[in-house]
Scaffold this motif. Structure first.
Motif, PDB file in Angstrom:
ATOM      1  N   ILE A   1       0.839  -1.203   0.000  1.00 59.48           N
ATOM      2  CA  ILE A   1       0.000   0.000   0.000  1.00 59.48           C
ATOM      3  C   ILE A   1       0.874   1.254   0.000  1.00 59.48           C
ATOM      4  N   ALA A   2       1.928   1.253   0.815  1.00 61.46           N
ATOM      5  CA  ALA A   2       2.852   2.397   0.841  1.00 61.46           C
ATOM      6  C   ALA A   2       3.477   2.608  -0.535  1.00 61.46           C
ATOM      7  N   LEU A   3       3.905   1.527  -1.144  1.00 59.14           N
ATOM      8  CA  LEU A   3       4.551   1.638  -2.453  1.00 59.14           C
ATOM      9  C   LEU A   3       3.574   2.092  -3.529  1.00 59.14           C
ATOM     10  N   LEU A   4       2.327   1.655  -3.460  1.00 60.35           N
ATOM     11  CA  LEU A   4       1.332   2.119  -4.419  1.00 60.35           C
ATOM     12  C   LEU A   4       1.070   3.613  -4.255  1.00 60.35           C
TER      13      LEU A   4
ATOM     14  N   GLY B   1       2.137   9.060  -6.505  1.00 60.81           N
ATOM     15  CA  GLY B   1       2.754  10.382  -6.406  1.00 60.81           C
ATOM     16  C   GLY B   1       3.792  10.609  -7.483  1.00 60.81           C
ATOM     17  N   GLN B   2       4.614   9.614  -7.733  1.00 62.97           N
ATOM     18  CA  GLN B   2       5.659   9.771  -8.759  1.00 62.97           C
ATOM     19  C   GLN B   2       5.042   9.921 -10.149  1.00 62.97           C
ATOM     20  N   ARG B   3       3.975   9.194 -10.403  1.00 65.08           N
ATOM     21  CA  ARG B   3       3.315   9.303 -11.708  1.00 65.08           C
ATOM     22  C   ARG B   3       2.667  10.684 -11.868  1.00 65.08           C
TER      23      ARG B   3
ATOM     24  N   ASP C   1      11.254   7.913 -13.894  1.00 66.46           N
ATOM     25  CA  ASP C   1      12.380   7.138 -13.362  1.00 66.46           C
ATOM     26  C   ASP C   1      12.124   6.755 -11.911  1.00 66.46           C
ATOM     27  N   GLY C   2      11.607   7.685 -11.128  1.00 67.00           N
ATOM     28  CA  GLY C   2      11.255   7.388  -9.743  1.00 67.00           C
ATOM     29  C   GLY C   2      10.174   6.322  -9.656  1.00 67.00           C
TER      30      GLY C   2
ATOM     31  N   ALA D   1       8.542   0.539  -8.714  1.00 60.03           N
ATOM     32  CA  ALA D   1       8.035  -0.724  -9.258  1.00 60.03           C
ATOM     33  C   ALA D   1       8.945  -1.893  -8.882  1.00 60.03           C
ATOM     34  N   ILE D   2      10.238  -1.657  -8.830  1.00 63.06           N
ATOM     35  CA  ILE D   2      11.179  -2.713  -8.434  1.00 63.06           C
ATOM     36  C   ILE D   2      10.932  -3.114  -6.985  1.00 63.06           C
TER      37      ILE D   2
END
Length: 132
Positions: free
Chosen positions: A95-98, A103-105, A111-112, A117-118
């Protein structure tokens, strides 16, 4: 010792998530002003420009919850062979990564987003390993 060897893959994955979110949470606390300042610039041309401090705080809380659940999950895996807390730690990590990916999108930092995604692949694999 049997629970350690039985769950070694899951424990190593959880350690990865603990390091990722524990360090990230610590960094946000230790350098709050620097993080907020950099992110205000990063999101200056987005709908989040006025929500940066609140967003950083929300992500900080989610990251710390994820790290604590992963730590607790390792203890439970090793002592009782119970994956419940570890699984929740991995899910909260996802959830944190999503949220970070979103935010990055929005900021058009592709690139972020690719880097996140990794990390997401590791986190979702951890969910998979703990839910089987």
């Amino acid at each position: 010792m049997h629970n350690l060897t039985t769950n070694i893959t899951e424990i190593l994955l959880l350690l990865f998530l603990i390091i990722t979110f524990g360090q990230s949470g610590y960094d946000k606390i230790a350098d709050w002003k620097g993080n907020v300042s950099w992110l205000k610039e990063h999101f200056a041309n987005t709908m989040f420009k006025n929500l940066v401090p609140l967003s950083v705080f929300a992500i900080l809380v989610i990251e710390l919850i994820a790290a604590v659940l992963c730590i607790w999950g390792i203890v439970e895996l090793m002592s009782n062979n119970d994956p419940v807390y570890a699984l929740w730690g991995a899910v909260i990590s996802c959830i944190a990564l999503l949220a970070l990916l979103f935010g990055q999108r929005v900021a058009k930092d592709y690139d972020g987003a690719r880097t996140i995604a990794i990390y997401f692949m590791v986190a979702i694999f951890t969910v998979y390993m703990l839910s089987k």
